[in-house]
Enzyme design. Structure first.
Site, PDB file in Angstrom:
ATOM      1  N   GLY A  21       9.130   5.832  11.600  1.00  0.00           N
ATOM      2  CA  GLY A  21       9.642   4.548  11.481  1.00  0.00           C
ATOM      3  C   GLY A  21      10.021   3.667  10.240  1.00  0.00           C
ATOM      4  O   GLY A  21      10.884   4.148   9.306  1.00  0.00           O
ATOM      5  N   ASP A  62      -5.965   8.705   5.311  1.00  0.00           N
ATOM      6  CA  ASP A  62      -6.116   7.641   6.538  1.00  0.00           C
ATOM      7  C   ASP A  62      -6.378   6.231   5.711  1.00  0.00           C
ATOM      8  O   ASP A  62      -7.170   6.363   4.912  1.00  0.00           O
ATOM      9  CB  ASP A  62      -7.362   7.907   7.401  1.00  0.00           C
ATOM     10  CG  ASP A  62      -7.592   6.899   8.447  1.00  0.00           C
ATOM     11  OD1 ASP A  62      -7.304   5.950   8.165  1.00  0.00           O
ATOM     12  OD2 ASP A  62      -8.661   7.285   9.313  1.00  0.00           O
ATOM     13  N   ASN A  89       1.980   0.093   4.396  1.00  0.00           N
ATOM     14  CA  ASN A  89       2.964   0.089   5.527  1.00  0.00           C
ATOM     15  C   ASN A  89       2.341   0.628   6.761  1.00  0.00           C
ATOM     16  O   ASN A  89       2.489   0.137   7.869  1.00  0.00           O
ATOM     17  CB  ASN A  89       4.148   0.701   5.288  1.00  0.00           C
ATOM     18  CG  ASN A  89       4.950   1.163   6.784  1.00  0.00           C
ATOM     19  OD1 ASN A  89       5.779   0.309   7.098  1.00  0.00           O
ATOM     20  ND2 ASN A  89       4.854   2.351   7.210  1.00  0.00           N
ATOM     21  N   TYR A 154      -3.356  -7.582  16.555  1.00  0.00           N
ATOM     22  CA  TYR A 154      -2.213  -7.103  15.657  1.00  0.00           C
ATOM     23  C   TYR A 154      -1.937  -8.453  15.085  1.00  0.00           C
ATOM     24  O   TYR A 154      -1.716  -8.580  13.714  1.00  0.00           O
ATOM     25  CB  TYR A 154      -1.089  -6.955  16.510  1.00  0.00           C
ATOM     26  CG  TYR A 154       0.118  -6.313  15.634  1.00  0.00           C
ATOM     27  CD1 TYR A 154       0.190  -5.059  14.983  1.00  0.00           C
ATOM     28  CD2 TYR A 154       1.227  -6.767  15.736  1.00  0.00           C
ATOM     29  CE1 TYR A 154       1.217  -4.706  14.230  1.00  0.00           C
ATOM     30  CE2 TYR A 154       2.241  -6.652  15.231  1.00  0.00           C
ATOM     31  CZ  TYR A 154       2.167  -5.532  14.293  1.00  0.00           C
ATOM     32  OH  TYR A 154       3.543  -5.307  13.755  1.00  0.00           O
ATOM     33  N   LYS A 158      -2.127  -8.995  10.987  1.00  0.00           N
ATOM     34  CA  LYS A 158      -0.996  -9.539  10.161  1.00  0.00           C
ATOM     35  C   LYS A 158      -0.936 -10.879   9.617  1.00  0.00           C
ATOM     36  O   LYS A 158      -0.403 -10.929   8.455  1.00  0.00           O
ATOM     37  CB  LYS A 158       0.385  -9.498  11.119  1.00  0.00           C
ATOM     38  CG  LYS A 158       0.701  -8.029  11.523  1.00  0.00           C
ATOM     39  CD  LYS A 158       0.681  -6.918  10.468  1.00  0.00           C
ATOM     40  CE  LYS A 158       1.486  -5.814  10.791  1.00  0.00           C
ATOM     41  NZ  LYS A 158       1.550  -4.792   9.856  1.00  0.00           N
ATOM     42  N   ILE A 189      12.152  -4.102  15.334  1.00  0.00           N
ATOM     43  CA  ILE A 189      12.938  -3.246  14.655  1.00  0.00           C
ATOM     44  C   ILE A 189      12.936  -2.052  15.525  1.00  0.00           C
ATOM     45  O   ILE A 189      11.676  -1.491  16.102  1.00  0.00           O
ATOM     46  CB  ILE A 189      12.262  -2.871  13.234  1.00  0.00           C
ATOM     47  CG1 ILE A 189      12.416  -4.124  12.500  1.00  0.00           C
ATOM     48  CG2 ILE A 189      13.477  -2.002  12.715  1.00  0.00           C
ATOM     49  CD1 ILE A 189      13.714  -5.016  12.058  1.00  0.00           C
ATOM     50  N   THR A 191      11.769   1.104  16.238  1.00  0.00           N
ATOM     51  CA  THR A 191      10.955   2.489  15.627  1.00  0.00           C
ATOM     52  C   THR A 191      10.193   2.782  16.848  1.00  0.00           C
ATOM     53  O   THR A 191      10.184   2.174  17.778  1.00  0.00           O
ATOM     54  CB  THR A 191      10.132   1.888  14.544  1.00  0.00           C
ATOM     55  OG1 THR A 191       9.157   1.161  15.214  1.00  0.00           O
ATOM     56  CG2 THR A 191      10.839   1.154  13.261  1.00  0.00           C
TER      57      THR A 191
HETATM   58  N1  LIG Z   1       8.779  -1.616  14.294  1.00  0.00           N
HETATM   59  C1  LIG Z   1       8.623  -2.916  14.304  1.00  0.00           C
HETATM   60  O1  LIG Z   1       9.219  -3.932  15.054  1.00  0.00           O
HETATM   61  C2  LIG Z   1       7.685  -3.865  13.330  1.00  0.00           C
HETATM   62  C3  LIG Z   1       7.689  -5.238  13.228  1.00  0.00           C
HETATM   63  C4  LIG Z   1       6.939  -5.776  12.473  1.00  0.00           C
HETATM   64  C5  LIG Z   1       5.875  -5.026  11.679  1.00  0.00           C
HETATM   65  N2  LIG Z   1       5.995  -3.927  11.649  1.00  0.00           N
HETATM   66  C6  LIG Z   1       4.864  -3.250  10.942  1.00  0.00           C
HETATM   67  O2  LIG Z   1       5.588  -2.073  10.263  1.00  0.00           O
HETATM   68  C7  LIG Z   1       4.671  -0.977   9.739  1.00  0.00           C
HETATM   69  C8  LIG Z   1       5.366   0.352  10.499  1.00  0.00           C
HETATM   70  O3  LIG Z   1       5.528   0.226  11.713  1.00  0.00           O
HETATM   71  P1  LIG Z   1       6.470   1.129  12.615  1.00  0.00           P
HETATM   72  O4  LIG Z   1       7.496   0.448  13.684  1.00  0.00           O
HETATM   73  O5  LIG Z   1       7.425   2.098  11.516  1.00  0.00           O
HETATM   74  O6  LIG Z   1       5.442   2.283  13.234  1.00  0.00           O
HETATM   75  P2  LIG Z   1       5.503   3.517  13.776  1.00  0.00           P
HETATM   76  O7  LIG Z   1       4.643   3.732  14.806  1.00  0.00           O
HETATM   77  O8  LIG Z   1       7.050   4.286  13.777  1.00  0.00           O
HETATM   78  O9  LIG Z   1       5.010   4.186  12.353  1.00  0.00           O
HETATM   79  C9  LIG Z   1       3.640   3.794  11.971  1.00  0.00           C
HETATM   80  C10 LIG Z   1       3.133   5.200  11.152  1.00  0.00           C
HETATM   81  O10 LIG Z   1       1.922   4.669  10.746  1.00  0.00           O
HETATM   82  C11 LIG Z   1       1.054   5.727  10.521  1.00  0.00           C
HETATM   83  N3  LIG Z   1      -0.504   5.500  10.715  1.00  0.00           N
HETATM   84  C12 LIG Z   1      -1.101   4.960  11.817  1.00  0.00           C
HETATM   85  N4  LIG Z   1      -2.360   4.836  11.557  1.00  0.00           N
HETATM   86  C13 LIG Z   1      -2.779   5.147  10.267  1.00  0.00           C
HETATM   87  C14 LIG Z   1      -3.656   5.350   9.324  1.00  0.00           C
HETATM   88  N5  LIG Z   1      -4.827   4.684   9.877  1.00  0.00           N
HETATM   89  N6  LIG Z   1      -3.446   5.795   7.974  1.00  0.00           N
HETATM   90  C15 LIG Z   1      -2.337   6.271   7.562  1.00  0.00           C
HETATM   91  N7  LIG Z   1      -1.248   6.230   8.579  1.00  0.00           N
HETATM   92  C16 LIG Z   1      -1.324   5.655   9.660  1.00  0.00           C
HETATM   93  C17 LIG Z   1       1.554   6.607  11.998  1.00  0.00           C
HETATM   94  O11 LIG Z   1       0.926   8.032  11.774  1.00  0.00           O
HETATM   95  C18 LIG Z   1       2.875   6.375  11.817  1.00  0.00           C
HETATM   96  O12 LIG Z   1       3.387   7.296  10.952  1.00  0.00           O
HETATM   97  C19 LIG Z   1       3.388  -1.368  10.697  1.00  0.00           C
HETATM   98  O13 LIG Z   1       2.688  -1.772   9.800  1.00  0.00           O
HETATM   99  C20 LIG Z   1       3.865  -2.351  11.816  1.00  0.00           C
HETATM  100  O14 LIG Z   1       2.917  -3.045  12.066  1.00  0.00           O
HETATM  101  C21 LIG Z   1       6.644  -2.990  12.667  1.00  0.00           C
END
Ligand SMILES: NC(=O)c1ccc[n+]([C@@H]2O[C@H](COP(=O)([O-])OP(=O)(O)OC[C@H]3O[C@@H](n4cnc5c(N)ncnc54)[C@H](O)[C@@H]3O)[C@@H](O)[C@H]2O)c1
Length: 256
Positions: A21, A62, A89, A154, A158, A189, A191
């Protein structure tokens, strides 16, 4: 992904949660602009393959493990001798409200988002101080601004990232460290995290919703690159006067 972002070239930047993502979109954009990108994630297989694709380095990591943060920074220092940017992230999003959030889910969410961001900022500042400063971007969410009932833990995490970011920014300014710290607040977004949520909450696939979303949002669904450009801006030198702020990327969803 088009258009050069001034002042990214040659910077050493760590992106966590970069195997999927938003994290991968950040890493890809930064690498395309000439940054030395270090991608980290718990998903070693996917992370290594994607890093190879874009010419980045991958480290298994991690973010809730404080000792591992120390090793990641030692590896970065050994390879590049400096750190210019960090994108905190990595994240998870458990679907549960105030009545059915278990303590296990609560603690896991806090460990990854709050502990992870705290350890990351602390470790990054230590290294950035030795190499003249840098920029930290903490991935928050619009959940920090409005609170989402079905994402109780969450939303809380955040919100914590939002205020932690401001406290760090002001500390660094007060101490004249030349380190900036800002948070980014994406709305929904496209993802895997959001695909999963839509399936769980309303039993629909994003694909099936796409036309509806396109009609609702004049500029279409938010894509990972929409966020990546904001992240790149905050990491670049052109944002040198932007510090302690919250950058919302949601096409007005928190306004209307
Ligand atoms: N997608 C959205 O709509 C959205 C909106 C607001 C905020 N976010 C934030 O953006 C960030 C990325 O989200 P995304 O949508 O790309 O999600 P995603 O699930 O596609 O990717 C998240 C990644 O984080 C990794 N991860 C999980 N736990 C982990 C850990 N303990 N250590 C290291 N890596 C770890 C996962 O393996 C994965 O590759 C997150 O913080 C999420 O909260 C996403």
């Amino acid at each position: 992904m088009s258009g050069a972002v001034s002042g990214i070239e040659g910077k050493v930047i760590v992106v966590t949660g970069a195997a999927s993502g938003l994290g991968f979109a950040d890493a890809r954009l930064l690498a395309s602009q000439g940054a030395h990108v270090v991608m980290t994630d718990i998903d070693v297989e996917r992370g290594s393959a994607l890093a190879k694709e874009i010419g980045a380095i991958f480290l298994a990591h991690d973010v809730s493990d404080e000792d591992r943060w120390g090793q990641v920074m030692l590896d970065v220092e050994a390879k590049y001798g400096r750190l210019d940017g960090l994108v905190n992230n990595a994240g998870v999003a458990h679907i549960a409200n105030i009545e059915n959030t278990s303590s296990k889910v609560w603690r896991n969410t806090m460990a990854i988002h709050l502990d992870g961001t705290f350890f990351g900022c602390q470790a990054a500042i230590k290294l950035m101080k030795t190499s003249g400063g840098g920029s930290i971007v903490n991935m928050s969410s619009t959940a920090a601004l409005i609170g989402i009932p079905d994402y109780l833990a969450y939303s809380a995490a955040k919100g914590g990232i939002r205020s932690m970011t401001k406290a760090i920014a002001i500390h660094c300014r007060r101490e004249r460290l030349k380190i900036r710290c800002n948070s980014v607040h994406p709305g929904s977004i496209n993802t895997p995290m959001v695909h999963h949520a839509l399936k769980e909450l309303v039993d629909v696939d994003l694909g099936a919703m796409e036309d509806q979303e396109k009609a609702r949002l004049s500029m279409g669904i938010g894509e990972p690159d929409d966020v990546a450009h904001m992240v790149a801006y905050l990491l670049s030198d052109v944002s040198k006067h932007v510090n302690g702020t919250e950058m919302v990327v949601d096409n007005g969803d928190t306004v209307v």
